[in-house]
Design an enzyme around this catalytic site. Structure first.
Site, PDB file in Angstrom:
ATOM      1  N   ASN A   1       0.803  -1.227   0.000  1.00 19.62           N
ATOM      2  CA  ASN A   1       0.000   0.000   0.000  1.00 19.62           C
ATOM      3  C   ASN A   1       0.837   1.279   0.000  1.00 19.62           C
ATOM      4  O   ASN A   1       0.399   2.311  -0.498  1.00 19.62           O
ATOM      5  CB  ASN A   1      -0.989   0.003   1.168  1.00 19.62           C
ATOM      6  CG  ASN A   1      -0.316  -0.159   2.515  1.00 19.62           C
ATOM      7  OD1 ASN A   1       0.604  -0.948   2.671  1.00 19.62           O
ATOM      8  ND2 ASN A   1      -0.788   0.579   3.491  1.00 19.62           N
TER       9      ASN A   1
ATOM     10  N   GLY B   1       1.768  -6.552   7.450  1.00 13.42           N
ATOM     11  CA  GLY B   1       0.789  -7.239   6.618  1.00 13.42           C
ATOM     12  C   GLY B   1      -0.366  -7.760   7.445  1.00 13.42           C
ATOM     13  O   GLY B   1      -0.748  -7.169   8.453  1.00 13.42           O
ATOM     14  N   SER B   2      -0.894  -8.908   7.045  1.00 12.73           N
ATOM     15  CA  SER B   2      -2.113  -9.434   7.647  1.00 12.73           C
ATOM     16  C   SER B   2      -1.819 -10.340   8.834  1.00 12.73           C
ATOM     17  O   SER B   2      -0.726 -10.901   8.975  1.00 12.73           O
ATOM     18  CB  SER B   2      -2.902 -10.225   6.599  1.00 12.73           C
ATOM     19  OG  SER B   2      -2.238 -11.435   6.289  1.00 12.73           O
TER      20      SER B   2
ATOM     21  N   THR C   1      -0.968 -14.112   7.783  1.00 11.66           N
ATOM     22  CA  THR C   1       0.410 -14.254   7.307  1.00 11.66           C
ATOM     23  C   THR C   1       1.392 -14.127   8.465  1.00 11.66           C
ATOM     24  O   THR C   1       2.386 -14.867   8.536  1.00 11.66           O
ATOM     25  CB  THR C   1       0.716 -13.204   6.234  1.00 11.66           C
ATOM     26  OG1 THR C   1      -0.196 -13.361   5.145  1.00 11.66           O
ATOM     27  CG2 THR C   1       2.140 -13.354   5.712  1.00 11.66           C
ATOM     28  N   ALA C   2       1.124 -13.228   9.392  1.00 13.50           N
ATOM     29  CA  ALA C   2       2.002 -13.064  10.551  1.00 13.50           C
ATOM     30  C   ALA C   2       2.069 -14.336  11.384  1.00 13.50           C
ATOM     31  O   ALA C   2       3.140 -14.696  11.908  1.00 13.50           O
ATOM     32  CB  ALA C   2       1.522 -11.901  11.406  1.00 13.50           C
TER      33      ALA C   2
ATOM     34  N   GLU D   1       3.662  -5.599  12.351  1.00 11.02           N
ATOM     35  CA  GLU D   1       2.652  -4.543  12.279  1.00 11.02           C
ATOM     36  C   GLU D   1       1.547  -5.064  11.380  1.00 11.02           C
ATOM     37  O   GLU D   1       1.765  -5.278  10.192  1.00 11.02           O
ATOM     38  CB  GLU D   1       3.272  -3.256  11.736  1.00 11.02           C
ATOM     39  CG  GLU D   1       2.396  -2.033  11.977  1.00 11.02           C
ATOM     40  CD  GLU D   1       1.445  -1.769  10.831  1.00 11.02           C
ATOM     41  OE1 GLU D   1       0.278  -2.246  10.908  1.00 11.02           O
ATOM     42  OE2 GLU D   1       1.840  -1.110   9.870  1.00 11.02           O
TER      43      GLU D   1
ATOM     44  N   CYS E   1      -3.266   1.198   6.810  1.00  7.19           N
ATOM     45  CA  CYS E   1      -3.453   0.347   7.988  1.00  7.19           C
ATOM     46  C   CYS E   1      -3.961   1.137   9.187  1.00  7.19           C
ATOM     47  O   CYS E   1      -4.689   0.616  10.028  1.00  7.19           O
ATOM     48  CB  CYS E   1      -2.149  -0.361   8.334  1.00  7.19           C
ATOM     49  SG  CYS E   1      -0.751   0.743   8.645  1.00  7.19           S
TER      50      CYS E   1
ATOM     51  N   GLU F   1       8.651   0.086  16.930  1.00  2.26           N
ATOM     52  CA  GLU F   1       9.807   0.610  16.218  1.00  2.26           C
ATOM     53  C   GLU F   1       9.704   2.118  16.155  1.00  2.26           C
ATOM     54  O   GLU F   1       8.643   2.699  16.356  1.00  2.26           O
ATOM     55  CB  GLU F   1       9.893  -0.001  14.815  1.00  2.26           C
ATOM     56  CG  GLU F   1      10.151  -1.504  14.839  1.00  2.26           C
ATOM     57  CD  GLU F   1      10.405  -2.101  13.465  1.00  2.26           C
ATOM     58  OE1 GLU F   1      11.126  -1.478  12.667  1.00  2.26           O
ATOM     59  OE2 GLU F   1       9.869  -3.185  13.198  1.00  2.26           O
TER      60      GLU F   1
END
Length: 488
Positions: free
Chosen positions: A159, A235-236, A239-240, A257, A290, A462
């Site tokens: 994005n 990401g999602s 997936t994390a 994140e 996000c 971070e």
């Protein structure tokens, strides 16, 4: 017959191969990179596998000791040189990224790409001031230092491809780590240009590597590699979870994140024009942000007036070609993403929601800016991240009810609050579950501040020293009182 390794995008030549160990590396297969603006194939991109992943990690491992030993001042100089290169090629980067992910060209020119350069400059300068005051324990001196951790794998989203990637790349390099970047397959092109810029700036071979491909084909080879010392992913949630499972065997530290379902609370004492402006801003980047406050929570007594003003202001937005300076909302990035957005809206409407505006597809990959009301708190449209230009509006009567609604999801990335009462702002922000809270503003991000999410919006923080805490092994050295050597 060998394929052509370069593509021309917006008049800019982009190498479509990987960047590994200071060299361009091709793959046996490719994948098509398609522009969301008009569906045109921009390039055939080298499609990496475990072979390229292993080669990139090996290159990073080989380069790491010398880079870690490079004096901070020299590391900082090279990061500033990369920033210089970004600024020199700002127009090219803006053009390529607009063609690649469909975000507004004017935003890339004026905000996004300048921020990319700033990311490198900020962490270069922060490195030189990185310190913790020594302290004493029973006469012993404690000294805190940050040791480079090692090769770092960075997996970044589509994005805001280059800006979000350099939020990770810049601190990782500043910390003394070597990097393997895996950009999103829907928007890989500016990562390739950054590899050229870093090489031209003089960054040693193998310190920065770029491997392209599908996460299902190359991701596990990167995240499960025993020589990887840090993994940062944006990401999602699903997936994390796969990345975390992959990294678990080596106990590789993760920074995650994962987006959210952020609330935007509007109290009756707010400046309604400001509140409406903040709400309409949530359509930025076609809703593919996000941090977006997609759940509008408005005090009941002003909800009708707020909605009227919102509809008027949203109606003035121009949707169209992102290369046009007058455009406010461009396309969504991919047909799969558009189908996902439309599916959320269709199911919400079928369940009784009402579309105040929008609620339908446009031509191509464009989705009409949408505001849904009459939505239940436990409904899918309220609870799940849509990642498109879709907002919901709910009302509340009391402050406690507003907070309860705001916190009632599995996410906790951000929250935005509009109120004219400083004491209310203090009370409410203290109760909100979020990594970032904005009061009467939106998307003001200082790299000195911690950034990350609560609950399933992420793991870790971070920014500023928090970035160095993640990308380094933080060490405390305790030295005995003066004269200890005489005791043999």
């Amino acid at each position: 017959m060998a394929r052509e390794p370069e593509a021309t995008v917006g008049g800019v030549a982009v190498d479509t191969r990987h960047w590994i160990g200071g060299e361009r590396v091709d793959s046996a297969e490719t994948f098509a990179d398609v522009s969301p603006i008009d569906g045109r194939v921009l390039a055939e991109i080298a499609r990496g596998t475990g072979t390229e992943a292993a080669a990139a990690v090996a290159a990073a491992k080989t380069a790491f000791p010398a880079w870690a030993a490079t004096p901070p001042a020299e590391r900082a100089r090279l990061l500033h040189a990369i920033a210089d290169g970004v600024e020199q090629r700002l127009e090219e980067l803006a053009l390529v990224e607009t063609h690649d992910n469909g975000a507004l060209l004017r935003s890339h020119r004026r905000g996004v790409m300048p921020r990319v350069a700033h990311n490198f400059r900020f962490f270069a300068d922060w490195l030189l001031g990185l310190a913790h005051e020594d302290f004493e324990t029973r006469g012993h001196r404690n000294h805190v230092s940050w040791d480079p951790a090692g090769p770092s794998v960075l997996i970044t989203p589509w994005n805001a491809p280059l800006m979000l990637a350099t939020w990770k790349i810049a601190p990782a390099l500043a910390a003394g780590n070597s990097v393997v970047l895996k950009p999103a397959e829907w928007s890989p092109l500016t990562a390739s240009l950054l590899a050229d810029i870093a090489a031209e700036a003089g960054l040693p071979a193998g310190v920065f590597n770029v491997v392209q491909g599908y996460g299902t084909e190359i991701g596990d080879a990167l995240t499960s590699h025993p020589d990887v010392r840090r993994i940062s992913f944006t990401g999602s949630v699903p997936t994390a979870k796969r990345i975390a499972a992959s990294a678990a065997a080596n106990l590789t530290p993760l920074s995650l994140e994962l987006g959210g379902k952020s609330p935007l609370l509007v109290f009756a004492d707010a400046d309604l024009d400001l509140a409406v402006q903040l709400a309409v801003e949530q359509y930025d980047n076609a809703g593919q942000v996000c941090l977006a406050g997609t759940r509008l929570l408005v005090e009941d007594s002003v909800a009708a007036e707020f909605t009227r003003r919102f509809v008027d202001k949203a109606a003035a937005l121009k949707q169209g070609d992102p290369r046009d300076e007058a455009t406010d909302i461009g396309p969504n990035i991919h047909a799969r993403q558009l189908d996902k957005i439309d599916g959320f809206v269709r199911r919400a409407l079928d369940s009784g929601a009402r579309a105040v505006i929008g609620g339908h597809r446009q031509d191509g990959l464009y989705y009409a800016p949408t505001l849904l009301t009459d939505v239940a708190q436990d409904s899918e449209i309220v609870q799940e991240e849509v990642f498109g230009p879709v907002l919901t509006l709910q009302t509340f009567v009391t402050e406690d009810e507003a907070v309860a609604l705001a916190n009632d999801t599995r996410f906790g990335l951000a929250a935005t609050l509009a109120t004219g009462d400083p004491e209310r702002a203090e009370r409410v922000t203290a109760k909100l579950v979020a990594g970032t809270v904005w009061v009467n503003c939106f998307f003001v991000r200082d790299l000195k501040a911690p950034f990350g999410g609560s609950r399933q919006s992420g793991v870790g923080r971070e920014g500023g020293t928090w970035s160095f805490d993640f990308y380094c092994d933080v060490k405390n050295t305790v030295t005995a009182p003066k004269g200890w050597l005489s005791h043999g």
